[in-house]
Design an enzyme around this catalytic site. Structure first.
Site, PDB file in Angstrom:
ATOM      1  N   ARG A 165      39.150  46.388 -35.498  1.00  0.00           N
ATOM      2  CA  ARG A 165      39.748  45.606 -34.405  1.00  0.00           C
ATOM      3  C   ARG A 165      41.236  45.342 -34.659  1.00  0.00           C
ATOM      4  NH1 ARG A 165      35.349  46.894 -32.938  1.00  0.00           N
ATOM      5  NH2 ARG A 165      33.866  45.654 -31.738  1.00  0.00           N
ATOM      6  N   SER A 240      32.798  40.073 -27.348  1.00  0.00           N
ATOM      7  CA  SER A 240      32.825  39.225 -28.545  1.00  0.00           C
ATOM      8  C   SER A 240      34.085  38.367 -28.518  1.00  0.00           C
ATOM      9  CB  SER A 240      32.873  40.078 -29.812  1.00  0.00           C
ATOM     10  OG  SER A 240      31.765  40.927 -29.880  1.00  0.00           O
ATOM     11  N   GLU A 336      38.914  37.417 -31.423  1.00  0.00           N
ATOM     12  CA  GLU A 336      39.242  38.817 -31.121  1.00  0.00           C
ATOM     13  C   GLU A 336      40.031  38.840 -29.808  1.00  0.00           C
ATOM     14  OE1 GLU A 336      36.042  42.010 -30.910  1.00  0.00           O
ATOM     15  OE2 GLU A 336      36.919  42.162 -28.905  1.00  0.00           O
TER      16      GLU A 336
HETATM   17  P1  FAD Z   1      43.480  43.731 -21.505  1.00  0.00           P
HETATM   18  O1  FAD Z   1      42.483  42.675 -21.686  1.00  0.00           O
HETATM   19  O2  FAD Z   1      44.118  43.870 -20.174  1.00  0.00           O
HETATM   20  O3  FAD Z   1      44.625  43.555 -22.599  1.00  0.00           O
HETATM   21  C1  FAD Z   1      44.292  43.358 -23.949  1.00  0.00           C
HETATM   22  C2  FAD Z   1      45.598  43.319 -24.767  1.00  0.00           C
HETATM   23  O4  FAD Z   1      46.243  44.582 -24.740  1.00  0.00           O
HETATM   24  C3  FAD Z   1      46.629  42.334 -24.193  1.00  0.00           C
HETATM   25  O5  FAD Z   1      47.345  41.805 -25.289  1.00  0.00           O
HETATM   26  C4  FAD Z   1      47.529  43.215 -23.344  1.00  0.00           C
HETATM   27  O6  FAD Z   1      48.832  42.697 -23.211  1.00  0.00           O
HETATM   28  C5  FAD Z   1      47.533  44.507 -24.127  1.00  0.00           C
HETATM   29  N1  FAD Z   1      47.662  45.721 -23.296  1.00  0.00           N
HETATM   30  C6  FAD Z   1      46.790  46.148 -22.353  1.00  0.00           C
HETATM   31  N2  FAD Z   1      47.184  47.339 -21.867  1.00  0.00           N
HETATM   32  C7  FAD Z   1      48.328  47.666 -22.507  1.00  0.00           C
HETATM   33  C8  FAD Z   1      49.219  48.789 -22.435  1.00  0.00           C
HETATM   34  N3  FAD Z   1      49.032  49.819 -21.592  1.00  0.00           N
HETATM   35  N4  FAD Z   1      50.314  48.785 -23.244  1.00  0.00           N
HETATM   36  C9  FAD Z   1      50.537  47.751 -24.105  1.00  0.00           C
HETATM   37  N5  FAD Z   1      49.738  46.662 -24.201  1.00  0.00           N
HETATM   38  C10 FAD Z   1      48.644  46.632 -23.416  1.00  0.00           C
HETATM   39  N6  FAD Z   1      35.759  45.732 -27.390  1.00  0.00           N
HETATM   40  C11 FAD Z   1      35.347  46.537 -28.403  1.00  0.00           C
HETATM   41  O7  FAD Z   1      36.154  46.952 -29.250  1.00  0.00           O
HETATM   42  N7  FAD Z   1      34.036  46.901 -28.522  1.00  0.00           N
HETATM   43  C12 FAD Z   1      33.104  46.505 -27.652  1.00  0.00           C
HETATM   44  O8  FAD Z   1      31.942  46.857 -27.792  1.00  0.00           O
HETATM   45  C13 FAD Z   1      33.508  45.661 -26.575  1.00  0.00           C
HETATM   46  N8  FAD Z   1      32.601  45.220 -25.677  1.00  0.00           N
HETATM   47  C14 FAD Z   1      32.994  44.414 -24.648  1.00  0.00           C
HETATM   48  C15 FAD Z   1      32.032  43.996 -23.728  1.00  0.00           C
HETATM   49  C16 FAD Z   1      32.397  43.187 -22.664  1.00  0.00           C
HETATM   50  C17 FAD Z   1      31.338  42.748 -21.677  1.00  0.00           C
HETATM   51  C18 FAD Z   1      33.749  42.824 -22.487  1.00  0.00           C
HETATM   52  C19 FAD Z   1      34.154  42.001 -21.312  1.00  0.00           C
HETATM   53  C20 FAD Z   1      34.717  43.222 -23.412  1.00  0.00           C
HETATM   54  C21 FAD Z   1      34.344  44.029 -24.503  1.00  0.00           C
HETATM   55  N9  FAD Z   1      35.275  44.477 -25.452  1.00  0.00           N
HETATM   56  C22 FAD Z   1      34.878  45.310 -26.474  1.00  0.00           C
HETATM   57  C23 FAD Z   1      36.689  44.056 -25.363  1.00  0.00           C
HETATM   58  C24 FAD Z   1      37.534  44.920 -24.393  1.00  0.00           C
HETATM   59  O9  FAD Z   1      36.721  45.709 -23.597  1.00  0.00           O
HETATM   60  C25 FAD Z   1      38.522  45.808 -25.159  1.00  0.00           C
HETATM   61  O10 FAD Z   1      39.344  45.057 -25.989  1.00  0.00           O
HETATM   62  C26 FAD Z   1      39.394  46.643 -24.207  1.00  0.00           C
HETATM   63  O11 FAD Z   1      40.089  47.632 -24.938  1.00  0.00           O
HETATM   64  C27 FAD Z   1      40.403  45.787 -23.443  1.00  0.00           C
HETATM   65  O12 FAD Z   1      40.995  46.611 -22.451  1.00  0.00           O
HETATM   66  P2  FAD Z   1      41.753  45.977 -21.220  1.00  0.00           P
HETATM   67  O13 FAD Z   1      42.398  47.111 -20.483  1.00  0.00           O
HETATM   68  O14 FAD Z   1      40.863  45.132 -20.452  1.00  0.00           O
HETATM   69  O15 FAD Z   1      42.868  45.135 -21.967  1.00  0.00           O
HETATM   70  N1  EPU Z   2      23.299  38.083 -34.410  1.00  0.00           N
HETATM   71  C1  EPU Z   2      22.591  36.884 -34.412  1.00  0.00           C
HETATM   72  N2  EPU Z   2      22.637  36.118 -33.281  1.00  0.00           N
HETATM   73  C2  EPU Z   2      23.317  36.475 -32.187  1.00  0.00           C
HETATM   74  C3  EPU Z   2      24.059  37.674 -32.196  1.00  0.00           C
HETATM   75  C4  EPU Z   2      24.026  38.478 -33.322  1.00  0.00           C
HETATM   76  O1  EPU Z   2      21.957  36.540 -35.386  1.00  0.00           O
HETATM   77  O2  EPU Z   2      23.312  35.713 -31.205  1.00  0.00           O
HETATM   78  C5  EPU Z   2      23.267  38.920 -35.626  1.00  0.00           C
HETATM   79  C6  EPU Z   2      21.993  39.754 -35.784  1.00  0.00           C
HETATM   80  O3  EPU Z   2      21.711  39.813 -37.157  1.00  0.00           O
HETATM   81  C7  EPU Z   2      22.430  41.125 -35.321  1.00  0.00           C
HETATM   82  C8  EPU Z   2      23.874  41.159 -35.804  1.00  0.00           C
HETATM   83  O4  EPU Z   2      24.342  39.829 -35.611  1.00  0.00           O
HETATM   84  O5  EPU Z   2      21.684  42.139 -35.914  1.00  0.00           O
HETATM   85  C9  EPU Z   2      24.784  42.126 -35.059  1.00  0.00           C
HETATM   86  O6  EPU Z   2      24.713  41.876 -33.665  1.00  0.00           O
HETATM   87  P1  EPU Z   2      25.134  42.996 -32.604  1.00  0.00           P
HETATM   88  O7  EPU Z   2      24.491  44.295 -32.947  1.00  0.00           O
HETATM   89  O8  EPU Z   2      24.930  42.450 -31.255  1.00  0.00           O
HETATM   90  O9  EPU Z   2      26.661  43.220 -32.895  1.00  0.00           O
HETATM   91  P2  EPU Z   2      27.863  42.191 -33.154  1.00  0.00           P
HETATM   92  O10 EPU Z   2      28.246  42.289 -34.582  1.00  0.00           O
HETATM   93  O11 EPU Z   2      27.550  40.846 -32.621  1.00  0.00           O
HETATM   94  C10 EPU Z   2      29.690  43.985 -32.770  1.00  0.00           C
HETATM   95  C11 EPU Z   2      30.973  44.084 -32.012  1.00  0.00           C
HETATM   96  C12 EPU Z   2      30.695  44.426 -30.557  1.00  0.00           C
HETATM   97  C13 EPU Z   2      29.988  45.788 -30.511  1.00  0.00           C
HETATM   98  C14 EPU Z   2      28.674  45.674 -31.298  1.00  0.00           C
HETATM   99  C15 EPU Z   2      27.979  47.008 -31.419  1.00  0.00           C
HETATM  100  C16 EPU Z   2      32.597  42.673 -33.087  1.00  0.00           C
HETATM  101  C17 EPU Z   2      33.355  41.415 -33.057  1.00  0.00           C
HETATM  102  N3  EPU Z   2      31.728  42.854 -32.099  1.00  0.00           N
HETATM  103  O12 EPU Z   2      28.986  42.874 -32.248  1.00  0.00           O
HETATM  104  O13 EPU Z   2      31.926  44.547 -29.875  1.00  0.00           O
HETATM  105  O14 EPU Z   2      29.716  46.169 -29.185  1.00  0.00           O
HETATM  106  O15 EPU Z   2      28.965  45.205 -32.644  1.00  0.00           O
HETATM  107  O16 EPU Z   2      28.691  47.834 -32.292  1.00  0.00           O
HETATM  108  O17 EPU Z   2      32.805  43.501 -33.977  1.00  0.00           O
HETATM  109  C18 EPU Z   2      33.578  43.325 -28.679  1.00  0.00           C
HETATM  110  O18 EPU Z   2      34.359  43.650 -29.573  1.00  0.00           O
HETATM  111  O19 EPU Z   2      33.929  42.655 -27.680  1.00  0.00           O
HETATM  112  C19 EPU Z   2      32.188  43.746 -28.775  1.00  0.00           C
HETATM  113  C20 EPU Z   2      31.262  43.426 -27.871  1.00  0.00           C
END
Ligand code: FAD
Ligand code: EPU
Length: 342
Positions: A165, A240, A336
């Site tokens: 991240r 997250s 994050e």
């Molecule tokens: P924004 O939210 O619009 O911007 C994020 C940051 O980047 C801001 O600081 C912004 O200024 C900057 N920025 C955006 N675009 C540009 C650009 N073109 N040039 C320079 N700066 C820029 N993240 C994960 O890593 N793994 C996951 O599994 C994951 N799951 C998610 C699930 C849900 C339901 C949600 C809502 C979010 C999740 N995220 C996850 C977080 C998010 O999807 C990512 O961080 C994504 O890359 C953000 O993209 P965005 O275009 O929405 O960025």
């Molecule tokens: N867990 C709990 N309680 C909860 C949630 C999670 O106990 O309410 C524990 C469980 O042990 C579970 C473990 O956490 O097995 C991991 O949970 P999960 O697989 O849901 O993944 P996470 O670590 O919570 C991370 C990323 C996600 C990504 C998933 C899958 C971060 C901060 N988050 O979540 O990314 O989708 O793994 O790879 O690293 C995001 O960045 O926004 C995001 C959603």
């Protein structure tokens, strides 16, 4: 020709659904439009915020500056051989649409990153990751426009200093560049199918898939994600809210004496990663609702806005969670999500 709007409501431009107002707002659909914007007085005098899908930001107040909304579109082939294809993807392309396009064409490498919201341009910023894959694994280079000089730079994978991240764009180069496109290389055959993440294997089994393909892995990931993460179009959230913390092994061993079930994952530098969701759940926050905001019932790492929540309310809840996790486990959680305050 660009248009600069005033007092724009951002509720539809952030997945938390926070009704913050941007003093100025401009949608940019090409590099030329960005250059045009850079010549405007408002650009020179106002603070900027680049916005993609708004899926990783929390507006804690109105934004008293200029929001530059990234809408650059286009996917082109840079080079191709029998084994691989290299694509240049404009920053405003929706990440999940790109994934579906690649899966459909049998181009492998990003199927585990299915259903992550947001734009392709934001993907390198926090090096998006899920289910055993990070976008750094396929990135060749990132093309950027300097927000002051307007000069274009192309940075290779190493220069981006990717980590969990993390990237250089969150530190030394924070708010220095507009990312205009991302170049990535994908496999056309001999795909590295990644089913390491436990839940993928189980889901593929339930789907009766014996030989996984990039298509079936993508479907499995979408199923898993839909089962635990709230859909932002239904309940506001930014995925997250915190990063999973890494702690020293000695600290982990001490905690394990009191909490024998504490999970851990490998990390770097003699540390282990602990799931923040587990820590938050142990502190009793999971599923708790406080007026319009709360902690998701199926994933304690996700803070939610039930509709009319304010950014400050989410921020205040996050601060209380940080405090309680610190008190119980002596671990400091780091957001994050990018906190936007003014
Ligand atoms: P924004 O939210 O619009 O911007 C994020 C940051 O980047 C801001 O600081 C912004 O200024 C900057 N920025 C955006 N675009 C540009 C650009 N073109 N040039 C320079 N700066 C820029 N993240 C994960 O890593 N793994 C996951 O599994 C994951 N799951 C998610 C699930 C849900 C339901 C949600 C809502 C979010 C999740 N995220 C996850 C977080 C998010 O999807 C990512 O961080 C994504 O890359 C953000 O993209 P965005 O275009 O929405 O960025
Ligand atoms: N867990 C709990 N309680 C909860 C949630 C999670 O106990 O309410 C524990 C469980 O042990 C579970 C473990 O956490 O097995 C991991 O949970 P999960 O697989 O849901 O993944 P996470 O670590 O919570 C991370 C990323 C996600 C990504 C998933 C899958 C971060 C901060 N988050 O979540 O990314 O989708 O793994 O790879 O690293 C995001 O960045 O926004 C995001 C959603």
């Amino acid at each position: 020709m660009i248009t600069i709007e005033e007092d724009k409501n951002l509720k539809a431009f952030n997945t938390f659904g926070i009704a913050a107002t941007a003093r100025y707002f401009c949608c940019i659909s090409s590099v030329e439009q960005l250059v045009e914007l850079q010549q405007q007085d408002i650009y020179q005098t106002e603070r900027h915020l680049i916005l993609g899908g708004g899926s990783n930001v929390l507006f804690c107040s109105d934004f008293n500056g200029l929001v530059v909304y990234c809408n650059l579109k286009g996917i082109s082939t840079v080079r191709e051989n029998d084994e691989t294809i290299t694509l240049a993807v404009a920053a405003g392309e929706v990440w999940h649409h790109l994934v579906l396009h690649c899966v459909k064409n049998n181009w492998g490498g990003i199927e585990n990153l299915s259903l992550i919201p947001g734009t392709t341009g934001a993907a390198p910023i926090q090096n998006i990751g899920a289910y055993g894959v990070e976008v750094k694994d396929v990135i060749d280079s990132v093309t950027c426009i300097d927000l002051v000089s307007g000069e274009q730079h192309v940075f290779n994978n190493e220069q981006c200093k990717f980590g969990y991240r993390e990237s250089v764009f969150k530190h030394e180069w924070k708010e220095k560049y507009f990312i205009s496109s991302v170049t990535l290389t994908l496999t056309k055959k001999n795909h590295r199918i990644n089913t390491q993440y436990g839940a993928i294997g189980d889901t593929l089994q339930q789907m009766n898939v014996l030989v996984p393909t990039i298509q079936s892995v993508s479907e499995a990931v979408m199923q898993i994600r839909s089962s635990k993460l709230p859909d932002p179009s239904v309940i506001g959230n930014a995925g997250s809210f915190f990063k999973n913390p890494s702690i020293a092994i000695a600290h982990y061993n001490t905690l394990q004496k009191n909490y024998p079930t504490i999970p851990n994952y490998p990390s770097v530098n003699q540390e282990v990663k602990v799931p923040a969701g587990w820590l938050i759940e142990q502190c009793g926050w999971k599923g708790k609702r406080f007026g319009e905001v709360g902690v998701h019932a199926r994933q304690a790492l996700v803070l939610v806005n039930y509709g009319n929540g304010k950014g400050e309310e989410i921020f205040s809840l996050a601060s209380k969670i940080i405090e309680s996790v610190k008190e119980k486990f002596n671990i400091t959680l780091t957001p994050e999500v990018n906190i936007i305050a003014q």
